[in-house]
Design a protein around this motif. Structure first.
Motif, short mmCIF file in Angstrom:
data_model
loop_
_atom_site.label_atom_id
_atom_site.label_comp_id
_atom_site.label_asym_id
_atom_site.label_seq_id
_atom_site.Cartn_x
_atom_site.Cartn_y
_atom_site.Cartn_z
N LEU A 5 -5.25 -10.58 13.34
CA LEU A 5 -4.91 -10.56 11.92
C LEU A 5 -6.13 -10.70 11.01
O LEU A 5 -6.02 -10.49 9.80
N ARG A 8 -7.26 -9.06 7.20
CA ARG A 8 -6.15 -8.53 6.43
C ARG A 8 -5.87 -9.45 5.23
O ARG A 8 -6.40 -10.55 5.13
N VAL A 32 -7.21 -14.52 7.70
CA VAL A 32 -6.49 -13.69 6.73
C VAL A 32 -6.77 -14.23 5.32
O VAL A 32 -6.80 -15.43 5.10
#
Length: 244
Positions: A5, A8, A32
């Protein structure tokens, strides 16, 4: 399991407390960048203190126009967690219009509006995305005094399926998580009475309520490419409650 992840950008509603706050913390730990939405400025201030880099947005999602203004300039988002909700529990014969309006405005209508804003941006940019709606076991089982709350969550489960159907061609996955009682500070306070808790615990094969991390782990999995073939699902996180 590496979820991939990092890098992002996510938007999390109801980020000030409970599941939403823990989700923000977990996403930040995974690399993230997070936009945290809450109607309580003090909660956002303390969250930013814990997770520097979080972008706070203070707005009451029940206010359509204010939400439109607040989120119109948040920028590109790859991941969305619709967690904000209210639980106004009343016996059926005592349900008020105010409880109906507030519950459906926050628990359902706001999910539609926020998801529209995020999904339109994803489609315009031509990028894939993932949306997770935080539902409840009470969407599928009747619980005393939960008429309005359960109705909003049942509607949210179906909204999840229709969103998945319509957004799938744009490579946007949409899923729900359906927890049992979760041991957030609010959950602990409300369910600390052993007699009240026994009504639910007796129906859970694992014999315990969920911890916050149980729900957060499910959310992060559904946001990640590890669940790349999963959309339109309602993932139970309830110790077998729905199997009884």
């Amino acid at each position: 399991m590496e979820l991939g992840l990092a890098g992002r950008r996510a938007l999390v509603t109801g980020a000030g407390k409970g599941i939403g706050r823990s989700t923000v913390q977990a996403l930040c730990a995974a690399g993230v960048r997070v936009v945290a939405v809450s109607r309580t400025q003090a909660d956002l201030d303390s969250l930013v203190g814990e997770c520097p880099g979080v972008e706070p947005v203070c707005v009451d999602l029940a206010d359509w126009e204010a939400t439109e203004r607040a989120l119109s300039s948040v920028g590109p988002v790859d991941l969305l967690v619709n967690n904000a909700a209210v639980a106004l529990l009343q016996p059926f014969l005592e349900i008020t219009k105010e409880a109906c309006d507030r519950s459906f405005d926050v628990n359902l209508r706001a999910v539609i509006q926020v998801s529209q804003i995020v999904a339109r941006s994803m489609i315009a940019r031509g990028v894939p995305g993932a949306i997770v709606n935080v539902s409840s076991q009470s969407s599928q089982r009747a619980l005393t005094n939960h008429s309005v709350y359960s109705s909003t969550k049942g509607a949210l489960d179906m909204l999840t399926k229709v969103m998945a159907l319509e957004l799938g061609p744009h490579k946007i996955r949409v899923n729900a998580v359906n927890p049992t009682v979760v041991m957030t500070p609010m959950g602990k306070a409300y369910w600390s009475d052993p007699h009240k808790a026994k009504v639910i615990l007796d129906r859970i094969p694992l014999g315990r309520f969920a911890e916050v991390e149980n729900v957060v782990d499910a959310i992060l999995f559904l946001l990640s490419d590890r669940s790349g073939m999963t959309t339109g699902s309602a993932l139970p996180v309830e110790g077998g409650f729905l199997a009884t």
